[in-house]
Design a protein around this motif. Structure first.
Motif, PDB file in Angstrom:
ATOM      1  N   ILE A 115       2.477  18.049 -11.487  1.00 44.23           N
ATOM      2  CA  ILE A 115       2.437  19.365 -10.842  1.00 44.23           C
ATOM      3  C   ILE A 115       3.712  20.154 -11.145  1.00 44.23           C
ATOM      4  CG2 ILE A 115       2.477  20.520  -8.574  1.00 44.23           C
ATOM      5  CD1 ILE A 115       0.451  18.300  -7.675  1.00 44.23           C
ATOM      6  N   HIS A 156       1.203   4.062  -2.900  1.00 45.33           N
ATOM      7  CA  HIS A 156       1.038   5.483  -2.542  1.00 45.33           C
ATOM      8  C   HIS A 156       2.222   6.295  -3.077  1.00 45.33           C
ATOM      9  CE1 HIS A 156      -0.063   8.953   0.011  1.00 45.33           C
ATOM     10  NE2 HIS A 156       1.230   9.069   0.223  1.00 45.33           N
ATOM     11  N   ALA A 157       3.439   5.798  -2.845  1.00 45.28           N
ATOM     12  CA  ALA A 157       4.647   6.521  -3.275  1.00 45.28           C
ATOM     13  C   ALA A 157       4.656   6.684  -4.799  1.00 45.28           C
ATOM     14  CB  ALA A 157       5.905   5.802  -2.794  1.00 45.28           C
ATOM     15  N   LYS A 199       1.968  12.195  -9.551  1.00 45.22           N
ATOM     16  CA  LYS A 199       1.291  13.468  -9.290  1.00 45.22           C
ATOM     17  C   LYS A 199       2.315  14.610  -9.243  1.00 45.22           C
ATOM     18  CE  LYS A 199      -2.216  15.573  -6.457  1.00 45.22           C
ATOM     19  NZ  LYS A 199      -3.589  15.313  -6.124  1.00 45.22           N
ATOM     20  N   LYS A 200       3.439  14.345  -8.590  1.00 45.06           N
ATOM     21  CA  LYS A 200       4.483  15.374  -8.461  1.00 45.06           C
ATOM     22  C   LYS A 200       5.017  15.776  -9.843  1.00 45.06           C
ATOM     23  CE  LYS A 200       9.057  16.176  -6.389  1.00 45.06           C
ATOM     24  NZ  LYS A 200       8.867  17.626  -6.211  1.00 45.06           N
ATOM     25  N   LYS A 217       0.844  -1.196   0.000  1.00 40.16           N
ATOM     26  CA  LYS A 217       0.000   0.000   0.000  1.00 40.16           C
ATOM     27  C   LYS A 217       0.886   1.256   0.000  1.00 40.16           C
ATOM     28  CE  LYS A 217      -3.915   1.908   2.560  1.00 40.16           C
ATOM     29  NZ  LYS A 217      -4.651   1.835   3.848  1.00 40.16           N
ATOM     30  N   ASP A 218       1.922   1.231   0.827  1.00 41.17           N
ATOM     31  CA  ASP A 218       2.838   2.370   0.900  1.00 41.17           C
ATOM     32  C   ASP A 218       3.569   2.566  -0.435  1.00 41.17           C
ATOM     33  OD1 ASP A 218       2.019   2.696   3.447  1.00 41.17           O
ATOM     34  OD2 ASP A 218       3.920   2.182   4.405  1.00 41.17           O
ATOM     35  N   MET A 264       2.009   9.230  -5.886  1.00 38.61           N
ATOM     36  CA  MET A 264       2.436  10.586  -5.533  1.00 38.61           C
ATOM     37  C   MET A 264       3.578  11.056  -6.449  1.00 38.61           C
ATOM     38  SD  MET A 264       0.394  11.766  -3.317  1.00 38.61           S
ATOM     39  CE  MET A 264      -1.047  10.745  -3.666  1.00 38.61           C
ATOM     40  N   GLN A 265       4.461  10.124  -6.855  1.00 40.34           N
ATOM     41  CA  GLN A 265       5.546  10.477  -7.784  1.00 40.34           C
ATOM     42  C   GLN A 265       4.959  10.954  -9.114  1.00 40.34           C
ATOM     43  OE1 GLN A 265       8.984  10.797  -7.588  1.00 40.34           O
ATOM     44  NE2 GLN A 265       8.619  11.642  -9.610  1.00 40.34           N
TER      45      GLN A 265
END
Lengths: 202, 202
Positions: free
Chosen positions: A22, A11-12, A18-19, A7-8, A15-16
Motif C-alpha cells: 500500500i 497477523h503482524a 500489506k503495508k 497467530k498474532d 499486515m507488514q
C-alpha cells in the motif's frame, strides 16, 4: 497460548507485507488535480455517495455546486439539509421522472436549461466540486448530446472535481472519467415490500 | 416533422407503460420500518454513500449516530463537517488501518470498544440512523464475532435505520440486511497515479 502468539505474529507479518504494497502504491500516486467521478449501476448509493462527497468537500471549506437533472420528489432530506449550508449552490431542474412527464419535448427543454446551470458551475474555478445528479438519465434518453457534455466537462478548471450520477452511464463519459463505480444491487428493501423510507431513500 | 411527432408519441407511450409498472411496484411496497443497508465491494462510494444518507436523515430532522471502526486519517472532511452539525453523535474508534497497527491484540480491543459505542446507539430509539463505517473490516479480520454483531443489529428499535460499510461484508450480515449494494470498481484515479484528493477521497 503459544498458538495465540503465533497467530498474532502471522497477523503482524501479513499486515507488514500489506503495508509495504500500500505504501508503494501511495508513493506512486502523486498527481494532484480535479477528478471526474461517475457513480452508475442499478443499485442504491449513486446519489447518496455524491452527497457524502458534498459533505466531505464542505468539511474542507470548499464551495460546492449541485444540479439535479431529475426531480423525483420535492421533499428530499438532502435538498433541505444542504440548502441551509453556507458554500452550497443547489439547483433542481427536473420536473419529475421522465415516465411522469411523458413529454419528450418538455424533458429536452428542461435538460437543456439544467445543462446551462451546470456549464456555469463548470466554468467557475471558485467552485471546487460540482455534482451532476442523474445526468446519466438525461444522456440515456438523449435529452442532451453526450459529445457536448463531455467537451464541457473536459474544459472545466483543472482543480475542479465533478461527480456524475445515474444508471447507464454512456461509454463516452466513462472514457473521460477518472473514477467509475458500478453500484450493483445485491438485494433491495423495496423488493421485499418496504416503502421508500425518509432519511434512507430520500 | 411527422417523424418527430411519431418519435414523441412512441416516447409518451413507452413512458406510460413504464409509469404503470413503477406505480404498481410503489403501491405494493407499503411496509414502513427501519432498514439495514450494507455498502460493500472494492469500489469507491461505500462510506460516502453512508455519509450522504446522514445528510438526508438530518434534512428530515432525525438524530444520527456514527461509529468509524477504522481511522484511516485524522483530517477527513466528513468528520470536520458532521461534528459541527446539531443532531449528530460521531465516534472515531479505530487507531489506523489494520496494516498500520500490525498488532492484532490492540485491534481486537479497539474493535470491542467501538462495538460497545455502537451497541449504545443500537439501543437508543431516539437515534433514527446509525452508521457503522468500516464495520465489515473488523468482521473480516474477526476482531468481532459476527453472530454477536448480527444479534445486536436485529434487536435494535424497529424504526431505526442502520448503514454498514466496508469491503467483504460477511454472508451472515448480508442475510439479515434489507438493502445490499456491491460497489464495483470500473476504474479508479488512484491507479492512474492521482493522489487521494481532499473533498473526494477524504
Amino acid at each position: 497460548m503459544n498458538e495465540s502468539i503465533e497467530k498474532d505474529a502471522r497477523h503482524a507479518a501479513r499486515m507488514q507485507r500489506k503495508k509495504t504494497v500500500i505504501d508503494e502504491k501511495i508513493a506512486a500516486a502523486q498527481i494532484e488535480r480535479g477528478v471526474l467521478v461517475v457513480n452508475t449501476g442499478n443499485g442504491k448509493g449513486k446519489s447518496s455517495a455524491a452527497f457524502g462527497v458534498v459533505a466531505r468537500a464542505l468539511g474542507h471549506g470548499m464551495k460546492v455546486g449541485v444540479v439535479q437533472f431529475v426531480k423525483g420528489r420535492s421533499d428530499t432530506g438532502e435538498e433541505a439539509f444542504f440548502r441551509r449550508q453556507p458554500g452550497v449552490v443547489w439547483h433542481v431542474m427536473g420536473e419529475g421522472f421522465t415516465w411522469d412527464t411523458q413529454d419528450r419535448a418538455r424533458d429536452v427543454a428542461t435538460a437543456e436549461a439544467a445543462w446551462e446551470q451546470a456549464r456555469a458551475l463548470l466554468r467557475d474555478p471558485a467552485i471546487s466540486l460540482v455534482v451532476l445528479d442523474e445526468l446519466n438519465i438525461a444522456l440515456k434518453y438523449r435529452y442532451l448530446d453526450v459529445e457536448r457534455v463531455v467537451a464541457d466537462l473536459v474544459a472545466r478548471p483543472a482543480a475542479q472535481h465533478v461527480v456524475v450520477t445515474g444508471r447507464a452511464a454512456p461509454p463516452e463519459l466513462i472514457a473521460v472519467a477518472d473514477t467509475v463505480t458500478e453500484m450493483g444491487p445485491v438485494k433491495h428493501a423495496f423488493s421485499a415490500g418496504v416503502k421508500a423510507m425518509p432519511g434512507i431513500e430520500f
